[in-house]
Design a protein around this motif. Structure first.
Motif, PDB file in Angstrom:
ATOM      1  N   ASP A 208       0.910  -1.048   0.142  1.00  0.00           N
ATOM      2  CA  ASP A 208      -0.057   0.205   0.136  1.00  0.00           C
ATOM      3  C   ASP A 208       0.894   1.185  -0.020  1.00  0.00           C
ATOM      4  O   ASP A 208       0.384   2.395  -0.365  1.00  0.00           O
ATOM      5  CB  ASP A 208      -1.067   0.011   1.095  1.00  0.00           C
ATOM      6  N   LYS A 209       2.292   1.074   0.330  1.00  0.00           N
ATOM      7  CA  LYS A 209       2.916   2.275   0.238  1.00  0.00           C
ATOM      8  C   LYS A 209       3.537   2.792  -0.848  1.00  0.00           C
ATOM      9  O   LYS A 209       4.009   3.697  -1.312  1.00  0.00           O
ATOM     10  CB  LYS A 209       4.264   1.975   1.166  1.00  0.00           C
ATOM     11  N   ILE A 210       3.126   1.988  -2.053  1.00  0.00           N
ATOM     12  CA  ILE A 210       3.602   2.540  -3.371  1.00  0.00           C
ATOM     13  C   ILE A 210       2.345   2.881  -4.116  1.00  0.00           C
ATOM     14  O   ILE A 210       1.992   2.907  -5.417  1.00  0.00           O
ATOM     15  CB  ILE A 210       4.137   1.246  -4.297  1.00  0.00           C
ATOM     16  N   ALA A 211       1.195   3.232  -3.365  1.00  0.00           N
ATOM     17  CA  ALA A 211      -0.040   3.936  -4.014  1.00  0.00           C
ATOM     18  C   ALA A 211       0.194   5.039  -4.347  1.00  0.00           C
ATOM     19  O   ALA A 211       1.415   5.884  -3.972  1.00  0.00           O
ATOM     20  CB  ALA A 211      -1.000   3.881  -3.017  1.00  0.00           C
ATOM     21  N   ARG A 212      -0.245   5.620  -5.584  1.00  0.00           N
ATOM     22  CA  ARG A 212      -0.009   6.819  -6.385  1.00  0.00           C
ATOM     23  C   ARG A 212      -0.400   7.893  -5.270  1.00  0.00           C
ATOM     24  O   ARG A 212      -1.288   8.133  -4.830  1.00  0.00           O
ATOM     25  CB  ARG A 212      -0.761   7.047  -7.481  1.00  0.00           C
ATOM     26  N   LYS A 213       0.784   9.002  -5.360  1.00  0.00           N
ATOM     27  CA  LYS A 213       0.533  10.053  -4.346  1.00  0.00           C
ATOM     28  C   LYS A 213      -0.382  10.980  -4.849  1.00  0.00           C
ATOM     29  O   LYS A 213      -0.430  11.456  -6.194  1.00  0.00           O
ATOM     30  CB  LYS A 213       1.868  10.920  -4.039  1.00  0.00           C
ATOM     31  N   SER A 214      -1.201  11.506  -4.029  1.00  0.00           N
ATOM     32  CA  SER A 214      -2.195  12.732  -4.442  1.00  0.00           C
ATOM     33  C   SER A 214      -1.641  13.706  -4.513  1.00  0.00           C
ATOM     34  O   SER A 214      -0.467  14.030  -3.983  1.00  0.00           O
ATOM     35  CB  SER A 214      -3.321  12.694  -3.305  1.00  0.00           C
ATOM     36  N   GLY A 215      -2.331  14.714  -5.055  1.00  0.00           N
ATOM     37  CA  GLY A 215      -1.648  15.942  -5.507  1.00  0.00           C
ATOM     38  C   GLY A 215      -1.851  17.023  -4.119  1.00  0.00           C
ATOM     39  O   GLY A 215      -2.243  16.492  -3.133  1.00  0.00           O
ATOM     40  N   GLY A 216      -1.558  18.192  -4.276  1.00  0.00           N
ATOM     41  CA  GLY A 216      -1.727  19.296  -3.013  1.00  0.00           C
ATOM     42  C   GLY A 216      -0.470  19.298  -2.442  1.00  0.00           C
ATOM     43  O   GLY A 216      -0.346  20.304  -1.622  1.00  0.00           O
ATOM     44  N   THR A 217       0.814  18.769  -2.874  1.00  0.00           N
ATOM     45  CA  THR A 217       2.187  18.800  -2.346  1.00  0.00           C
ATOM     46  C   THR A 217       2.865  19.939  -3.169  1.00  0.00           C
ATOM     47  O   THR A 217       4.012  20.306  -3.098  1.00  0.00           O
ATOM     48  CB  THR A 217       2.728  17.770  -2.127  1.00  0.00           C
ATOM     49  N   GLY A 218       2.411  20.467  -4.256  1.00  0.00           N
ATOM     50  CA  GLY A 218       2.919  21.255  -5.262  1.00  0.00           C
ATOM     51  C   GLY A 218       4.025  20.545  -6.093  1.00  0.00           C
ATOM     52  O   GLY A 218       4.753  21.163  -6.784  1.00  0.00           O
ATOM     53  N   MET A 219       3.871  19.313  -6.300  1.00  0.00           N
ATOM     54  CA  MET A 219       4.821  18.604  -6.950  1.00  0.00           C
ATOM     55  C   MET A 219       4.043  17.786  -8.092  1.00  0.00           C
ATOM     56  O   MET A 219       4.379  16.454  -8.403  1.00  0.00           O
ATOM     57  CB  MET A 219       5.729  17.571  -6.199  1.00  0.00           C
ATOM     58  N   GLU A 220       2.897  18.206  -8.684  1.00  0.00           N
ATOM     59  CA  GLU A 220       2.075  17.533  -9.529  1.00  0.00           C
ATOM     60  C   GLU A 220       2.876  16.880 -10.932  1.00  0.00           C
ATOM     61  O   GLU A 220       2.607  15.969 -11.487  1.00  0.00           O
ATOM     62  CB  GLU A 220       0.820  18.252  -9.872  1.00  0.00           C
ATOM     63  N   GLY A 221       3.723  17.939 -11.226  1.00  0.00           N
ATOM     64  CA  GLY A 221       4.580  17.698 -12.692  1.00  0.00           C
ATOM     65  C   GLY A 221       5.781  16.717 -12.271  1.00  0.00           C
ATOM     66  O   GLY A 221       6.226  16.339 -13.049  1.00  0.00           O
ATOM     67  N   SER A 222       5.962  16.323 -10.883  1.00  0.00           N
ATOM     68  CA  SER A 222       7.203  15.459 -10.764  1.00  0.00           C
ATOM     69  C   SER A 222       6.700  13.904 -10.822  1.00  0.00           C
ATOM     70  O   SER A 222       5.718  13.876 -10.923  1.00  0.00           O
ATOM     71  CB  SER A 222       7.867  15.667  -9.541  1.00  0.00           C
ATOM     72  N   ARG A 223       7.760  13.184 -11.262  1.00  0.00           N
ATOM     73  CA  ARG A 223       7.582  11.679 -11.569  1.00  0.00           C
ATOM     74  C   ARG A 223       7.439  11.230  -9.860  1.00  0.00           C
ATOM     75  O   ARG A 223       8.282  11.309  -9.058  1.00  0.00           O
ATOM     76  CB  ARG A 223       8.755  11.144 -12.109  1.00  0.00           C
ATOM     77  N   ASP A 224       6.570  10.236 -10.083  1.00  0.00           N
ATOM     78  CA  ASP A 224       6.121   9.537  -8.616  1.00  0.00           C
ATOM     79  C   ASP A 224       6.860   8.290  -8.831  1.00  0.00           C
ATOM     80  O   ASP A 224       6.692   7.060  -9.008  1.00  0.00           O
ATOM     81  CB  ASP A 224       4.807   9.245  -8.604  1.00  0.00           C
ATOM     82  N   VAL A 225       8.475   8.355  -8.575  1.00  0.00           N
ATOM     83  CA  VAL A 225       9.286   7.209  -8.665  1.00  0.00           C
ATOM     84  C   VAL A 225       9.363   5.896  -7.704  1.00  0.00           C
ATOM     85  O   VAL A 225       9.469   4.935  -7.814  1.00  0.00           O
ATOM     86  CB  VAL A 225      10.677   7.645  -8.902  1.00  0.00           C
ATOM     87  N   GLY A 226       8.449   6.498  -6.425  1.00  0.00           N
ATOM     88  CA  GLY A 226       8.443   5.507  -5.536  1.00  0.00           C
ATOM     89  C   GLY A 226       6.678   4.832  -5.271  1.00  0.00           C
ATOM     90  O   GLY A 226       6.794   4.162  -4.511  1.00  0.00           O
ATOM     91  N   GLY A 227       6.056   5.633  -6.217  1.00  0.00           N
ATOM     92  CA  GLY A 227       4.575   4.904  -6.267  1.00  0.00           C
ATOM     93  C   GLY A 227       4.262   4.482  -7.490  1.00  0.00           C
ATOM     94  O   GLY A 227       4.260   3.261  -7.657  1.00  0.00           O
ATOM     95  N   GLU A 228       3.736   5.220  -8.317  1.00  0.00           N
ATOM     96  CA  GLU A 228       3.178   4.789  -9.714  1.00  0.00           C
ATOM     97  C   GLU A 228       4.252   4.174 -10.523  1.00  0.00           C
ATOM     98  O   GLU A 228       4.250   3.168 -11.235  1.00  0.00           O
ATOM     99  CB  GLU A 228       2.650   5.949 -10.251  1.00  0.00           C
TER     100      GLU A 228
END
Length: 495
Positions: free
Chosen positions: A210-230
């Protein structure tokens, strides 16, 4: 004339039957049948009986995992046998026309005989080959301390297959700091003693998925790659479905290779790297088509996603509104998952769409067709973990004190109080061990090397109202009398 026609009709119809002449009685010697269970493979019921000795409750999860393991290795056996069919001589062509039938004027219906009726020396060439069965990976959802990892480890003891455990929190997308998902197959190859054939039919267990779930927005990093999740989910897609994974084997150690060092182990000047041996390691190619993947996680907050889907919206004075603690997003979240479960476990209603909303991509969830949930532990479950299952906590601490020549006893009221405190504390079986460590800290400090030979833990000791009770070697009768009085008092109070 009528007699001659009747005789001709009997000749034409003498071979016609409306019922089978022989019944299809199953034979016992069907070892060569492609759908037979491989020898030595335990049935799902036997696997559940083995799990019951170590894991308390969780009947649904035990059945799902046992059936998944049983079907998986039946599938592996069938797929491997279909890839290497045995060519037997003397094939019988059932399409040939019988000469006697032509002479009598009756043509054969060309029906294939039942496989049980033909002789073992005449193979049935027109029989359809065994289909390639698809793989059914498993997702286990449950709170902390409910027995997810214990279920997988216990199955690993009874199965003679390679088994590896990996933590999804350390995985990152390829090319970034962290572990690649190929490390799960690398650990599987290590568990198989570097045998690629055995590793290709093993089990990979990935915890904290469950820790590799896609991180939700709101952190100001919507354009960055979610290398530890998605990114990790996408890297696991092909591996879970079936692909060839290249794994670097163990490289030769410096002690096993000739070096340019002198007799005292010192390097000779001028020869560094000149005659150095090649440290190239072997590369293994593992086919994950027959590898079973079991993924697990606590999935904190997934029950809220299910509640929002199940709840029916309405308006008016009689509308069913959500409780205040659910609607308040800033409410306090406990550190441990509470053991108290509602009358109905909301996670039992989980669907793939809920997992997609939780943060998983649909392609990842579609490769996990089998989903099971674990319920929070209750007080009777905690009591059984303390006293009944193999390797129970009470037996562990009793043996631990026995190494010092000391006998320790717990009263029934003390055990009930320990379970009650563990229920309030949360954390499941891990909460029990934390309470036991705190409770027995002073006895484990005072007893070794002293004259104490008997220790009694009652309800007052668990509540912190008094220290543990000690007796010397000569006071064994007083120890047993005190324990019997505590038990009789507890029985009188319960009645």
């Amino acid at each position: 004339m009528l007699a001659w026609r009747a005789r001709q009709l009997r000749i034409l119809t003498r071979g016609l039957r409306t019922q089978t002449r022989y019944e299809y009685v199953p034979r016992d010697d069907m070892d060569d049948h492609p759908y037979m269970r491989p020898a030595g493979l335990a049935t799902p019921r036997q696997l559940v009986q083995y799990l019951d000795e170590f894991v308390v409750g969780q009947e649904k999860a035990k059945k799902v995992l046992s059936v998944a393991v049983f079907n998986h290795y039946n599938r592996v056996h069938a797929n491997l046998s279909s890839l290497s069919p045995e060519e037997e001589p003397g094939a019988m062509d059932w399409s040939e026309t019988n000469v006697d039938d032509v002479r009598s004027g009756v043509s054969s219906a060309r029906l294939h005989p039942h496989p049980h009726r033909i002789s073992s020396s005449i193979p049935l060439q027109t029989r359809h080959p065994v289909p390639l069965f698809e793989k059914s990976n498993v997702l286990v959802i449950g709170p902390t301390g409910s027995g997810k990892t214990l279920l997988a480890r216990t199955l690993a003891r009874v199965l003679d297959v390679p088994f590896s455990v990996s933590d999804a929190t350390s995985f990152t997308q390829a090319g970034y700091v962290g572990e690649d998902v190929d490390m799960a197959i690398h650990r599987l190859l290590q568990a198989a003693s570097w045998d690629p054939h055995r590793a290709s039919t093993g089990i990979v267990y990935i915890d904290e998925v469950d820790k590799i779930a896609r991180k939700s927005g709101g952190t100001g990093m919507e354009g960055s790659r979610d290398v530890g999740g998605e990114g990790v989910q996408q890297a696991l897609l092909r591996m879970m479905e079936g692909s060839i994974v290249s794994v670097q084997g163990k490289s030769p150690s410096p002690a096993d290779t000739p070096s340019a060092a002198g007799p005292e182990g010192r390097s000779r000047p001028g020869q560094r790297g000149a005659n150095a041996p090649s440290s190239k390691s072997d590369t293994y190619h593992i086919d994950t088509s027959n590898v079973l993947f079991i993924l697990s996680g606590a999935f904190v907050g997934l029950d809220s996603v299910v509640k929002r889907r199940v709840a029916k919206g309405s308006i008016g004075f009689t509308a069913n509104l959500a409780p205040s603690e659910e609607s308040n997003s800033g409410s306090f979240l406990p550190f441990f998952t509470p053991n108290r479960g509602s009358s109905h476990n909301m996670l039992d209603l989980v669907e793939p769409g809920d997992l997609v909303k939780y943060g998983f991509i649909p392609e990842f969830i579609s490769r996990l067709p089998s989903i099971t949930t674990l319920a929070p532990l209750t007080i009777p479950d905690l009591r059984r973990i303390l006293t009944e299952v193999r390797g129970s906590l009470i037996s562990q601490y009793t043996a631990l004190f026995g190494y010092s020549g000391v006998e320790i006893r717990f009263t029934s009221s003390a055990l009930n109080e320990i379970c009650r405190k563990a229920l309030e504390r949360g954390g499941g079986a891990r909460g029990l061990r934390g309470i036991m460590e705190t409770l027995l800290l002073e006895p484990m400090y005072e007893v070794p090397g002293s004259s104490i030979r008997f220790v009694l833990i009652n309800e007052a000791v668990v509540q912190g109202k008094q220290p543990a009770l000690y007796w010397n070697k000569s006071d064994g009768a007083a120890f047993w009398t005190a324990w019997a009085e505590e038990e009789s008092l507890a029985e009188h109070t319960a009645s």
